[in-house]
Design an enzyme around this catalytic site. Structure first.
Site, PDB file in Angstrom:
ATOM      1  N   HIS A 214      25.325  23.417  81.483  1.00 19.33           N
ATOM      2  CA  HIS A 214      23.945  22.951  81.460  1.00 19.33           C
ATOM      3  C   HIS A 214      23.567  22.292  82.778  1.00 19.33           C
ATOM      4  O   HIS A 214      24.432  21.906  83.566  1.00 19.33           O
ATOM      5  CB  HIS A 214      23.735  21.961  80.315  1.00 19.33           C
ATOM      6  CG  HIS A 214      24.599  20.732  80.426  1.00 19.33           C
ATOM      7  ND1 HIS A 214      25.894  20.702  79.970  1.00 19.33           N
ATOM      8  CD2 HIS A 214      24.363  19.508  80.946  1.00 19.33           C
ATOM      9  CE1 HIS A 214      26.418  19.508  80.197  1.00 19.33           C
ATOM     10  NE2 HIS A 214      25.497  18.759  80.797  1.00 19.33           N
TER      11      HIS A 214
ATOM     12  N   ARG B 204      31.681  19.435  87.489  1.00 17.38           N
ATOM     13  CA  ARG B 204      30.612  20.067  88.267  1.00 17.38           C
ATOM     14  C   ARG B 204      31.054  21.450  88.689  1.00 17.38           C
ATOM     15  O   ARG B 204      32.140  21.620  89.248  1.00 17.38           O
ATOM     16  CB  ARG B 204      30.294  19.199  89.483  1.00 17.38           C
ATOM     17  CG  ARG B 204      29.069  19.599  90.263  1.00 17.38           C
ATOM     18  CD  ARG B 204      28.902  18.731  91.513  1.00 17.38           C
ATOM     19  NE  ARG B 204      28.768  17.322  91.191  1.00 17.38           N
ATOM     20  CZ  ARG B 204      29.529  16.353  91.698  1.00 17.38           C
ATOM     21  NH1 ARG B 204      30.504  16.641  92.532  1.00 17.38           N
ATOM     22  NH2 ARG B 204      29.313  15.099  91.369  1.00 17.38           N
TER      23      ARG B 204
END
Length: 307
Positions: free
Chosen positions: A171, A191
């Site tokens: 997301h 990340r």
């Protein structure tokens, strides 16, 4: 038992902005204010108590002294973290692990979360899972060659939209979106794509490719959740959007967290009245009894578990 007004914790982020200062009354000495942690006992940002007999103490210390304030529905450490997020620029594409992986590898909880869109600029969008299922090999290749957004599910958003983001869901919040988030009490983020951005020293920001490959669900998001009339209901938290004046009860099963998204008014307990305004956050201990909100408000109410 006392209603506790919480003092938030500000977080500087390179993608942050100034809306939380201008519109929500946050006074942090931070230029790029990306996050305001509104209800937190996490070591990375512990909220203080602003009023009453516990004034000046951290919420985590109060809950160590008074563990019954959490409630009977949940045992162990305090389960949630509530925050505001101001995405003046797009956030990195990321994913969070589930409990088992996080506890083994990060010595922390997993991170399931929900987003409530407080406001969004015209044309704003976010990434929410994949458009179609992909293999682990394709996932790794697209991270390597910077083409991951090509296969992500881009969703246009507007004020009032809500998203449930279980651990493992890839997301990213897009530019121009202001969000209220309720999540597990965790700060573990992997990340996987960051637009080639650099940190304050000029270095590319770290990616967590291997961990992301381990935990990511490489599938489209589910669209068949049944939250039983609540905004979100899952094993970790139940969240409702409350508007205008209302009366409720904080029973012995769970504490209640109230984050004020808009408006102003009065929070009335059995023996106290507290003014509230946009941007405030309150903690009501379990078994506090009946309370009432009076005013023209929009409030995010969180309790523990599938209540």
């Amino acid at each position: 038992m006392e209603i506790m007004k919480l003092v938030p914790v500000g977080k500087e982020r390179l993608w942050g902005g100034r809306r939380l200062k201008k519109e929500f009354g946050k006074t942090f000495d931070i230029d790029c204010l990306g996050e305001s942690w509104e209800c937190s006992v996490h070591p990375d940002g512990e909220c203080m108590i602003a009023n009453g007999s516990f004034e000046g103490q951290t919420l985590s210390r109060v809950l160590k002294i008074k563990p019954e304030y959490i409630g009977t529905k949940f045992s162990g450490c305090f389960p949630i973290l509530a925050k505001f997020i101001d995405a003046n620029r797009q956030l990195s594409v990321q994913v969070h692990p589930g409990d088992e992986y996080a506890r083994i590898n990060e010595h922390d909880n997993g991170k399931t979360e929900m987003w409530y869109v407080v406001d969004a600029e015209p044309g704003a969008f976010l990434y929410y899972g994949f458009r179609q299922q992909i293999t682990r090999e394709e996932f790794a290749r697209r991270i390597e060659d910077n083409t991951l957004p090509e296969v992500l599910n881009a969703v246009p958003v507007c004020k009032g939209d809500c998203f449930y983001i279980p651990s493992g869901t890839v997301h990213a919040i897009g530019k121009g979106i202001l969000i209220a988030e309720v999540q597990q009490n965790s700060d573990v983020t992997y990340r996987v794509y960051d637009y080639d951005r650099r940190d304050a020293t000029g270095k590319l920001r770290q990616l967590h490719t291997e961990q992301a490959e381990d935990v990511a669900k490489r599938t489209p998001p589910r669209d068949d959740y049944n939250f039983g009339g609540h905004l979100i209901r899952c094993e970790y938290f139940t969240v409702d959007r409350m508007t205008g004046s209302f009366t409720d009860v904080c029973d012995d099963e769970s504490f209640t967290s109230l984050v004020i998204l808009d408006g102003n008014g009065t929070l009335i307990g059995e023996n106290e009245k507290i003014p509230l305004r946009k941007g405030d956050s309150f903690f009501l201990p379990a078994n506090s009894g009946s309370y009432r909100v009076e005013g023209n408000t929009v409030i995010l109410k969180t309790r523990v578990g599938t209540i």
